[in-house]
Write an enzyme that holds these catalytic residues in place. Structure first.
Site, PDB file in Angstrom:
ATOM      1  N   SER A 100     -23.681  41.753 -17.258  1.00 49.29           N
ATOM      2  CA  SER A 100     -22.888  41.775 -16.029  1.00 49.29           C
ATOM      3  C   SER A 100     -21.513  42.390 -16.300  1.00 49.29           C
ATOM      4  CB  SER A 100     -22.792  40.357 -15.454  1.00 49.29           C
ATOM      5  OG  SER A 100     -22.280  40.357 -14.149  1.00 49.29           O
ATOM      6  N   ASP A 235     -32.600  41.412  -9.402  1.00 52.89           N
ATOM      7  CA  ASP A 235     -31.182  41.089  -9.518  1.00 52.89           C
ATOM      8  C   ASP A 235     -30.481  41.380  -8.190  1.00 52.89           C
ATOM      9  OD1 ASP A 235     -28.444  41.083 -10.095  1.00 52.89           O
ATOM     10  OD2 ASP A 235     -28.738  41.904 -12.090  1.00 52.89           O
ATOM     11  N   HIS A 263     -30.475  38.217 -12.082  1.00 53.29           N
ATOM     12  CA  HIS A 263     -29.154  38.250 -12.716  1.00 53.29           C
ATOM     13  C   HIS A 263     -28.940  36.954 -13.508  1.00 53.29           C
ATOM     14  CE1 HIS A 263     -25.345  40.457 -12.874  1.00 53.29           C
ATOM     15  NE2 HIS A 263     -24.718  39.304 -12.875  1.00 53.29           N
TER      16      HIS A 263
END
Length: 289
Positions: A100, A235, A263
């Site tokens: 991320s 995600d 995610h």
């Protein structure tokens, strides 16, 4: 082995080394407002059989210094923190894996310190200056949950909030069923992080950190460091469109899809993820085979 490392005046970072100390270093950089302990133990242990694994708490997370309220900073400062960790441990070059926001920091390392990066791996990452988060496309409950970020809650209510957040991050409802979500798995993770941190108040500093200096996507075309981009099609923040855009940005990138991945890093994806990372960080002659 744990360390407290001074990386700037009045700023100390918690850093942990594990695995094979004689093997090539591998730096794990976690996402926004996340402790280094958000990297699952089985994943760290799998990497540690072939690497000297380094993970750390960003400033304002985990056991590292809380400083944002007194001295606001930018996301680019967090990238410099990663370099400071390598410097403090006397690591000249390392394989780098970013999740991320950690993947955004890894892109900055590739641009500003390519000589320090052996290989780069991106998980759930948007390209610098590239595809923005499209908030209107998120489920309404996602946006409502973010509005509650940082609110005062007791320990159990805070854990409940974090587990719910993981559940939404885990799977984009618009992309199908994905991998089944196990709330107890993420409850154990957050209990461990809270115990490690010593407080249950949610970290929120990175959501307010400055974003100047991140619009550098075109510069990635000159990067020649081998890069692996993990496509997580379920995600809701950085799905396949982001993965494909990022894989097309550096000059030496490879894209691999983990079906059903969102995610998050549930146990179901860890064996395949570790296999991909270790294949990517293996010596060049082995990668060619």
């Amino acid at each position: 082995m744990e360390h407290m490392i001074d990386i700037a005046p009045d700023i100390r970072l918690w850093v942990e080394e594990s695995g094979d100390r004689t093997a090539p270093p591998l730096l794990l950089i976690m996402g926004a407002n996340a402790s280094g302990l958000a990297w699952p133990e089985p994943f760290v242990e799998a990497l540690g059989r072939h690497h000297r694994v380094i993970r750390y708490d960003h400033r304002d997370t985990g056991r590292s210094t809380e400083i944002f309220g007194e001295r606001p900073y930018a996301i680019t400062d967090l990238a410099r923190d990663a370099v400071a960790v390598l410097d403090a441990l006397e690591v000249d070059r390392a394989h780098v894996v970013g999740m991320s926001m950690g993947g955004m920091l890894t892109q900055l390392l590739l641009l500003d310190h390519p000589d320090r990066v052996l290989t780069a791996t991106f998980i759930g990452t948007t390209p610098l200056g590239g595809i923005p988060f499209e908030a209107p496309g998120f489920p309404p409950e996602f946006l409502a949950l973010w509005e509650e970020m940082g609110a005062a809650r007791d320990r159990e209510a805070e854990i409940d909030w974090r587990v719910r957040h993981w559940e939404l991050l885990h799977n984009d409802p618009g992309d199908g069923v994905g991998i089944p979500f196990d709330p107890e798995e993420f409850r154990r993770l957050e209990e461990r992080i809270i115990t490690h941190t010593g407080r249950h108040r949610a970290p929120v500093a990175h959501a307010a950190a400055g974003t100047d200096g991140l619009d550098r996507g075109p510069e990635l075309a000159a990067v020649t460091v081998p890069a692996l981009v993990i496509d997580s099609p379920n995600d809701p923040l950085a799905g396949s469109s982001c993965a494909h855009a990022l894989a097309g940005a550096p000059g030496n990138a490879r894209l691999v899809t983990i079906p059903g991945m969102g995610h998050a890093l549930p146990g179901a994806v860890l064996p395949r993820l570790a296999e991909l990372v270790l294949g990517h960080t293996s010596p060049p002659e082995e990668r060619r085979r």
